[in-house]
Design a protein around this motif. Structure first.
Motif, PDB file in Angstrom:
ATOM      1  N   THR A   1     135.487  70.275  38.937  1.00 16.38           N
ATOM      2  CA  THR A   1     136.152  70.681  40.144  1.00 16.38           C
ATOM      3  C   THR A   1     137.325  70.249  38.886  1.00 16.38           C
ATOM      4  O   THR A   1     136.940  69.789  37.694  1.00 16.38           O
ATOM      5  N   ASN A   2     138.253  70.924  39.390  1.00 19.74           N
ATOM      6  CA  ASN A   2     139.818  70.892  38.845  1.00 19.74           C
ATOM      7  C   ASN A   2     140.972  70.142  39.484  1.00 19.74           C
ATOM      8  O   ASN A   2     141.058  70.631  39.972  1.00 19.74           O
ATOM      9  N   ARG A   3     141.594  69.370  38.781  1.00 19.72           N
ATOM     10  CA  ARG A   3     142.575  68.678  39.518  1.00 19.72           C
ATOM     11  C   ARG A   3     143.799  68.189  38.540  1.00 19.72           C
ATOM     12  O   ARG A   3     143.421  68.448  37.511  1.00 19.72           O
ATOM     13  N   SER A   4     145.287  67.454  39.600  1.00 23.10           N
ATOM     14  CA  SER A   4     145.941  67.323  38.411  1.00 23.10           C
ATOM     15  C   SER A   4     146.133  65.941  39.403  1.00 23.10           C
ATOM     16  O   SER A   4     146.630  66.087  40.307  1.00 23.10           O
ATOM     17  N   PHE A   5     147.163  65.547  38.429  1.00 21.29           N
ATOM     18  CA  PHE A   5     147.803  64.725  38.859  1.00 21.29           C
ATOM     19  C   PHE A   5     148.991  64.189  37.694  1.00 21.29           C
ATOM     20  O   PHE A   5     149.002  64.494  36.707  1.00 21.29           O
ATOM     21  N   GLU A   6     150.368  63.243  37.963  1.00 22.44           N
ATOM     22  CA  GLU A   6     150.992  62.960  37.356  1.00 22.44           C
ATOM     23  C   GLU A   6     150.844  61.658  37.116  1.00 22.44           C
ATOM     24  O   GLU A   6     151.097  60.767  37.579  1.00 22.44           O
ATOM     25  N   ASP A   7     151.471  61.406  35.796  1.00 23.66           N
ATOM     26  CA  ASP A   7     150.789  59.780  35.366  1.00 23.66           C
ATOM     27  C   ASP A   7     152.162  58.914  35.441  1.00 23.66           C
ATOM     28  O   ASP A   7     153.536  59.412  36.233  1.00 23.66           O
ATOM     29  N   LYS A   8     151.910  57.751  34.654  1.00 24.09           N
ATOM     30  CA  LYS A   8     152.844  57.275  35.311  1.00 24.09           C
ATOM     31  C   LYS A   8     154.255  57.165  34.002  1.00 24.09           C
ATOM     32  O   LYS A   8     155.700  56.749  34.117  1.00 24.09           O
ATOM     33  N   ASP A   9     154.650  57.954  33.616  1.00 27.69           N
ATOM     34  CA  ASP A   9     155.322  58.575  32.688  1.00 27.69           C
ATOM     35  C   ASP A   9     156.172  59.888  33.403  1.00 27.69           C
ATOM     36  O   ASP A   9     157.026  60.837  31.994  1.00 27.69           O
TER      37      ASP A   9
END
Length: 111
Positions: free
Chosen positions: A83-91
């Motif tokens: 599976t592939n996913r994306s997220f936004e880090d703290k920066d």
């Protein structure tokens, strides 16, 4: 052949203690890394080892099994799907992750 779509089978060693997350919904999630090694001889005839790291995720009963029986260094065989996913880090940088969602596990090695 339809059962061969998006199927991953790996044998390797657990890279660290599994991380267990109990979600508000009551579901259990386990995350861990798995190291797989490929051994070969280079052009000079010297033995070489190439290690690849894989991110594993397990849910429900499979997560319970990981929590109870799997520890760092344990040799395991798994089957699952990519599976592939994306997220936004703290920066606020968008990150992409590829994981294997495990649906079967087999303990290998001694103890």
């Amino acid at each position: 052949m339809s059962t061969l779509r998006n199927k991953v089978q790996l044998i390797g060693n657990v890279g660290g203690e599994p991380t267990i997350v109990n979600l508000e919904s009551g579901k259990k999630l386990v995350r861990l890394s798995l190291a797989t090694n490929e051994h070969y001889k280079n052009g000079k005839g010297e033995n070489q080892t190439d290690t690849n790291w894989h991110n594993l995720v397990a849910w429900g009963k499979t997560a319970n099994f990981f929590e109870k029986y799997v520890t760092k260094g344990k040799e395991i065989a798994i089957e699952g799907k990519l599976t592939n996913r994306s997220f936004e880090d703290k920066d606020h940088v968008k990150r992409f992750v590829t994981e294997v969602v495990v649906n079967e596990i087999l303990l290998l090695g001694s103890k």
